[in-house]
Design an enzyme around this catalytic site. Structure first.
Site, PDB file in Angstrom:
ATOM      1  N   ASP A 133       0.844  -1.196   0.000  1.00  0.00           N
ATOM      2  CA  ASP A 133       0.000   0.000   0.000  1.00  0.00           C
ATOM      3  C   ASP A 133       0.881   1.249   0.000  1.00  0.00           C
ATOM      4  O   ASP A 133       1.709   1.416   0.893  1.00  0.00           O
ATOM      5  CB  ASP A 133      -0.934   0.003   1.220  1.00  0.00           C
ATOM      6  CG  ASP A 133      -2.112   0.956   1.027  1.00  0.00           C
ATOM      7  OD1 ASP A 133      -2.393   1.335  -0.130  1.00  0.00           O
ATOM      8  OD2 ASP A 133      -2.750   1.324   2.031  1.00  0.00           O
ATOM      9  N   HIS A 140      -4.537  13.703   0.999  1.00  0.00           N
ATOM     10  CA  HIS A 140      -4.729  12.838   2.174  1.00  0.00           C
ATOM     11  C   HIS A 140      -3.520  12.954   3.103  1.00  0.00           C
ATOM     12  O   HIS A 140      -3.670  13.138   4.314  1.00  0.00           O
ATOM     13  CB  HIS A 140      -4.932  11.394   1.728  1.00  0.00           C
ATOM     14  CG  HIS A 140      -4.943  10.398   2.854  1.00  0.00           C
ATOM     15  ND1 HIS A 140      -6.009  10.261   3.712  1.00  0.00           N
ATOM     16  CD2 HIS A 140      -4.000   9.500   3.268  1.00  0.00           C
ATOM     17  CE1 HIS A 140      -5.724   9.308   4.597  1.00  0.00           C
ATOM     18  NE2 HIS A 140      -4.524   8.839   4.349  1.00  0.00           N
ATOM     19  N   GLU A 207      -9.270   4.147  -2.381  1.00  0.00           N
ATOM     20  CA  GLU A 207      -8.014   3.975  -3.125  1.00  0.00           C
ATOM     21  C   GLU A 207      -8.293   3.266  -4.447  1.00  0.00           C
ATOM     22  O   GLU A 207      -9.377   2.714  -4.657  1.00  0.00           O
ATOM     23  CB  GLU A 207      -7.007   3.113  -2.323  1.00  0.00           C
ATOM     24  CG  GLU A 207      -6.715   3.662  -0.934  1.00  0.00           C
ATOM     25  CD  GLU A 207      -5.496   3.030  -0.269  1.00  0.00           C
ATOM     26  OE1 GLU A 207      -4.624   2.480  -0.977  1.00  0.00           O
ATOM     27  OE2 GLU A 207      -5.418   3.097   0.968  1.00  0.00           O
ATOM     28  N   ASP A 239      -9.272   0.356   1.682  1.00  0.00           N
ATOM     29  CA  ASP A 239      -8.333  -0.026   2.738  1.00  0.00           C
ATOM     30  C   ASP A 239      -8.983   0.277   4.097  1.00  0.00           C
ATOM     31  O   ASP A 239      -8.726   1.305   4.713  1.00  0.00           O
ATOM     32  CB  ASP A 239      -7.034   0.775   2.545  1.00  0.00           C
ATOM     33  CG  ASP A 239      -5.985   0.460   3.591  1.00  0.00           C
ATOM     34  OD1 ASP A 239      -6.077  -0.607   4.224  1.00  0.00           O
ATOM     35  OD2 ASP A 239      -5.079   1.291   3.778  1.00  0.00           O
ATOM     36  N   GLU A 380     -10.637  12.145   7.788  1.00  0.00           N
ATOM     37  CA  GLU A 380     -10.469  13.501   7.269  1.00  0.00           C
ATOM     38  C   GLU A 380     -11.803  14.257   7.248  1.00  0.00           C
ATOM     39  O   GLU A 380     -11.874  15.411   7.645  1.00  0.00           O
ATOM     40  CB  GLU A 380      -9.905  13.457   5.847  1.00  0.00           C
ATOM     41  CG  GLU A 380      -8.524  12.862   5.751  1.00  0.00           C
ATOM     42  CD  GLU A 380      -8.231  12.400   4.326  1.00  0.00           C
ATOM     43  OE1 GLU A 380      -7.851  13.236   3.507  1.00  0.00           O
ATOM     44  OE2 GLU A 380      -8.411  11.195   4.039  1.00  0.00           O
TER      45      GLU A 380
HETATM   46 CA    CA Z   1      -4.168   3.138   2.799  1.00  0.00          CA
END
Ligand code: CA
Length: 430
Positions: A133, A140, A207, A239, A380
């Site tokens: 990953d 982000h 993602e 994820d 976030e």
């Molecule tokens: Ca991730």
């Protein structure tokens, strides 16, 4: 307006907004719902159907130059097919475009190899050996960095190399698999003793997944100029993250049990050939130093990025039982969100001689847009759970509750190209 598809005799592929027109042709692995033995098959999505290679291989004559490829697919060996050359992949793609094209006349035999998508269970598209990953989503990285280090949100290395960590492939799941809320160790605040409980800060991360086709030998790095030769295709990747477990365990080594309980991917492997019309220059909104030469090439700067629209939707249990449709939380776009390209990830990953193998998967990192409303995680969107978001039915969410379904969508849509989609990436918290 998108371009109109050249069209297929499979009429559902011509519908406006269809994810799988003849310009897409993504690979999937599945078994028939009616098959007690659950025999694995490989097929291509076309409209609401799947062209099944096992049936196809017995129902029509295969051109000799394609027989090896079709044989691999008919025996459900997608990985070996992925490891073949671009020329082999393109040869199969143009043959399939011909068989499914509007002009093709001997349809009866092809028709016999079509299976309605509703009659199958979709699996992970191939055997996934290793999963890495990355952290290429600059907005982000900035948003999360600001929470942890307000003065210097981005690490010093961020604009020098694509940061990543090795994940678990054993807990990669096909879309639709329920997600069991993980239990783990965490603590309430600094200095307090830790405790062990089901996570209270369960999150998603929007993602994209990148599949490796042809691999490299151990000790043989892949140069940036040839990195795209090793790129096979993409999917959507969620994820799932337990923020409380992650926060407590990550010093000093990074993500571990807060991530490894589940990662969901969409079932269709959209090839790089289908993504070709959506290539665009690499643009970086954040000023950075010139990169090291091993990560730079003219081709990568001019066309290394891909424009892919992304969405996250949520449907709570209450919404589901009262018949309310999923609610769209955010929209973002891959080329705007990512600081690094796929070629740069491949080159950096192998720069120490590390070998990649056919079917290996990369996560891009969370693809948040530049505005707070386009963030790709609840961490976030809710500023660490402090500002809960309000859903249209009045329910609020800081993090995910049991019964919540998270749906991720991705599609490519530009004025001079035919729209293609990825299919959904879905998971419900239980
Ligand atoms: Ca991730």
């Amino acid at each position: 307006m998108s371009q109109i598809s050249v069209g297929s005799w499979v009429e559902s592929a011509n519908h406006i907004g269809c994810d799988f027109p003849i310009e897409n042709l993504p690979f999937g692995r599945f078994y028939l719902k009616s098959d007690h033995l659950k025999k694995e098959r490989i097929g291509i999505a076309i409209g609401d159907q799947i062209l099944d290679f096992f049936i196809l291989s017995t129902s029509i004559e295969i051109p000799s130059e394609l027989s090896a490829s079709v044989q691999l697919l008919a025996t459900a060996n997608l990985n070996t097919f992925m490891s073949k050359s671009d020329a082999d992949h393109q040869l199969l793609r143009s043959w399939l475009s011909q068989l499914l094209g509007r002009q093709y006349l001997e349809r009866t035999k092809i028709q016999a190899a079509l299976i309605p998508q509703i009659d199958v269970v979709l699996l992970l598209p191939c055997e996934i050996g290793d999963y890495t990953d990355f952290y290429a989503g600059i907005h982000h990285a900035m948003n999360v960095g600001k929470m942890l280090r307000p003065d210097a949100p981005l690490g010093e290395n961020y604009s020098c190399l694509p940061v990543g960590y090795h994940g678990r492939s054993s807990s990669l799941l096909p879309s639709g698999t329920p997600i069991k809320r993980p239990t783990g160790q965490t603590r309430a605040s600094d200095g307090k003793p830790p405790y062990f409980q089901p996570t209270r800060r369960l999150d998603y991360e929007l993602e994209l997944g990148v599949f490796i086709g042809c691999g490299n030998e151990l000790g043989s790095p892949i140069a940036i100029e040839s990195a795209e030769d090793h790129f096979f295709g993409m999917c959507i990747l969620n994820d799932w993250s337990a923020r409380d477990i992650q926060g407590w365990e990550s010093t000093p080594l990074g993500p571990f049990l807060g991530k490894s309980f589940a990662t969901t991917i969409s079932p269709w492997l959209v090839t790089k050939f289908a993504l070709e019309p959506f290539r665009c220059p690499l643009t970086r909104t954040i000023k950075a130093n010139a990169g090291l030469p091993y990560l730079e090439s003219t081709q990568n700067t001019q066309g290394g990025a891909i424009q892919i629209m992304l969405e996250v939707l949520i449907q709570t249990e209450e919404m589901r039982s009262s018949g309310e449709p999923p609610y769209r939380l955010v929209q973002s776009e891959f080329s705007e969100a990512a600081y690094w390209t796929i070629a740069q990830m491949i080159t950096h990953h192998t720069s120490n001689g590390c070998n990649l193998r056919a079917g290996d998967l990369f996560g891009t990192g969370t693809l948040s847009g530049p505005t707070p409303e386009s963030a790709g995680s609840l961490l976030e969107l809710t500023f660490g759970g402090k500002q809960a978001i309000k859903l249209p039915n009045g329910q609020v969410r800081g993090f995910l509750e049991n019964g919540d379904t998270v749906i991720m969508k991705a599609y490519c849509d530009l004025p001079n190209a035919v729209r293609i989609g990825f299919g959904d990436c879905v998971g419900m918290i239980v």
